[in-house]
Design a protein around this motif. Structure first.
Motif, short mmCIF file in Angstrom:
data_model
loop_
_atom_site.label_atom_id
_atom_site.label_comp_id
_atom_site.label_asym_id
_atom_site.label_seq_id
_atom_site.Cartn_x
_atom_site.Cartn_y
_atom_site.Cartn_z
N ARG A 102 40.17 37.20 37.78
CA ARG A 102 39.88 37.89 36.51
C ARG A 102 38.37 38.03 36.32
O ARG A 102 37.89 39.06 35.85
N GLU A 106 36.53 41.47 35.74
CA GLU A 106 35.71 41.64 34.55
C GLU A 106 34.27 42.05 34.92
O GLU A 106 33.66 42.89 34.25
N ARG A 109 34.36 45.63 35.69
CA ARG A 109 34.50 46.42 34.45
C ARG A 109 33.18 46.54 33.71
O ARG A 109 32.80 47.63 33.24
N MET A 110 32.44 45.43 33.62
CA MET A 110 31.13 45.45 32.95
C MET A 110 30.19 46.44 33.66
O MET A 110 29.47 47.20 33.01
N TYR A 164 43.60 47.34 35.22
CA TYR A 164 42.19 47.71 35.38
C TYR A 164 42.07 49.04 36.14
O TYR A 164 41.19 49.85 35.86
N HIS A 167 42.99 51.93 33.80
CA HIS A 167 41.88 52.25 32.90
C HIS A 167 40.70 52.89 33.65
O HIS A 167 39.73 53.29 33.00
N PHE A 169 38.62 51.36 35.77
CA PHE A 169 37.47 50.46 35.98
C PHE A 169 37.19 50.27 37.48
O PHE A 169 36.07 50.02 37.88
N GLU B 87 45.35 49.01 23.53
CA GLU B 87 44.93 50.05 24.48
C GLU B 87 43.51 50.54 24.15
O GLU B 87 42.70 50.79 25.04
N PHE B 90 40.14 47.11 24.64
CA PHE B 90 40.55 46.37 25.82
C PHE B 90 40.28 44.88 25.68
O PHE B 90 41.14 44.04 25.93
N TYR B 94 43.13 41.67 25.35
CA TYR B 94 43.25 40.54 26.27
C TYR B 94 42.97 39.22 25.55
O TYR B 94 43.59 38.20 25.84
#
Lengths: 326, 326
Positions: A102, A106, A109-110, A164, A167, A169, B87, B90, B94
């Motif tokens: 995760r 993450e 995603r950042m 992810y 979306h 990412f 949604e 995000f 979570y």
């Protein structure tokens, strides 16, 4: 192209590195290779001056962000503690196998939010995401019912990977690996070790113990095919996957008896005679809960290829590990 | 008996509280009731001096441990932000829907390690754990392929629930709720709101908008049945579940046309005339991805019961919400 492999020190990670060094990826040479594991992995000779070997724990604060700051184009994520350890040490299993994954997702995603970064992520999942009672063969649409914390952590990671990716990412794919057979190296203490031991050891004139009946059926692929899955996953067009991002890989469903018959054909009667039957009720009971085989229809249609016979699996081992000397 | 309900301020939480106040649980009176939500819920009049109403965010540090320090015997966990919000935001999704649940499970595990505490945990899951393309009816063994972050968070929570239960940290069950119909109260803006609006509003002489074709098929249960699922889940013997701890609940698969025909039978032609068709392509497309219905074989065999006809669903609404005045 910059490739990052996390968990590069394991058996599959090392074989993937060798293959990337030899062939590149999809005909493109590797410009930069970052290899990460708890102990710094070795750099391949061919890419010595293009490889960065890093000792790091993915689940430690800041590790994922530091790796993603390098903006690799392709990320292979193998890092995990194995099933037995994750079962015995509940907290460590969740920390490494779930939180580590995760953290990685993450960090990506950042970076995506910051500058639109969107790498390919190839996640090594496992047939441990399913658990008995199981049909044979197991269809692609069968639910994930893990019977171990390891399998639970892989199944959760698959769900995160899909969300992810949905979306946008990153562009992710989960590869549910069969049991790897023949696993090279020394016999290990994993309950599933005998599947490899009974072939690998007799091939070099050594004895091996078989703790289960010949009728036990399981799902196998060679290390060579497993690396092939990873390469294909890193290079194929993933838009065809839609929202279902994890695939049960093709493999070979075989009974232990069929494994032994293949050994007889490819090697010799003498090799088979080196297998000593020592029935173990606990290991047998465990095996009966494992996956006997999958249809893997979707993965086959998408171009993933594995061996058709155990003879081929044994021959691949002889070519890749024994320099044809068996 | 001490019962803790997290997310007690929502529609189902409130109805469950009413039912517990009226009937107790499995014939036993409720000694202590702890009701938790972001805004402190109301105590039921019947249990006013036995109820503690708490305003708390389950995902805030320390909240779960503070609640588990009370050692409730039964925990109902409804707390979640809804699909649309999870949604759109995000991180919040979570944090509340995954980390909040994991915090709760971890707090229970810590208590278990300390003193062997092992409560019943009833987790409200959702049919959002599956996503199109879907067969009809969806079998119990169909894989979880959520198409929303909300569904992903529910599917992950189901996996955690199964693993924590398998380790014996608590005795958990996940209840995959159908869409609740007829949802009482005011029309809301959820995309699925029309399923309830087209019945609830005409029953009291008000107009309602239908944005999809009459052929759309979906999976429904009444609030009364949903509360019944929760009560049964809290009291049944869970050893029969084995490692598969989440169940798709029974419900009624019906097309919008069938809903309307039931309204005509139970209410009147005039009620049906209050439904105004305003086709919305976006809502229709969304609905086509939703679950048309489940076999729910396992749940039915384990004694979970829902309505057999939409007539019964409408009658339950009239009895429970309208004091028979329709």
């Amino acid at each position: 192209m910059h490739i990052l492999t996390i968990g590069a020190g394991g058996m599959l990670g090392r074989k993937l590195t060798e293959r990337l060094a030899r062939d590149g990826l999809a005909g493109r040479p590797v410009d930069t290779l970052t290899l990460v594991d708890i102990v710094a992995p070795d750099a391949p000779v061919e890419l010595a001056n293009k490889t960065d070997c890093v000792a790091a724990d993915l689940s430690a604060p800041g590790t994922a962000a530091r790796l993603i700051a390098l903006r690799p184009d392709v990320i292979f994520h193998f890092a995990a503690i194995v099933s037995g350890e994750a079962e015995a040490d509940f907290e460590k299993g969740y920390r490494i196998n779930l939180d580590g994954t995760r953290d990685l997702f993450e960090a990506i995603r950042m970076a995506h939010v910051l500058d639109g970064y969107c790498p390919r992520v190839v996640f090594a999942s496992s047939i441990a995401v399913v658990g008995a009672p199981l049909p044979y063969p197991i269809p692609d649409e069968f639910h994930t019912t893990p019977l171990t914390s390891y399998g639970t952590q892989k199944a959760i990671s698959e769900l995160l990977l899909a969300d992810y990716s949905r979306h946008g990412f990153f562009d992710g794919i989960g590869i549910r690996l069969p049991t790897i057979c023949i696993r090279p190296g020394l016999p290990n203490k994993a309950a599933s070790g005998f599947f490899s031991n009974i072939l690998r050891e007799p091939l070099v004139g050594k004895p091996a113990v078989l703790p289960v009946p010949d009728t036990i059926r399981h799902w196998h692929t060679s290390p060579r095919s497993a690396v092939g899955f990873m390469i294909h996953a890193a290079t194929m067009d993933l838009s065809v996957l839609g929202a279902r991002r994890s695939l049960s890989m093709p493999g070979l469903s075989a009974t232990v008896g069929e494994q032994i018959e293949a050994l007889r054909r490819v090697a010799s009667e003498e090799a088979v005679a080196l297998i000593r039957r020592e029935p173990d009720a606990a290991i047998t009971a465990m095996c009966e809960g494992w996956a006997p085989g999958f249809t893997a229809t979707r993965a086959r249609e998408l171009g993933f290829v594995a061996e058709d016979s155990f003879d081929d699996i044994i021959r691949a081992h002889i070519e890749d590990e024994l320099g044809d000397r068996a």
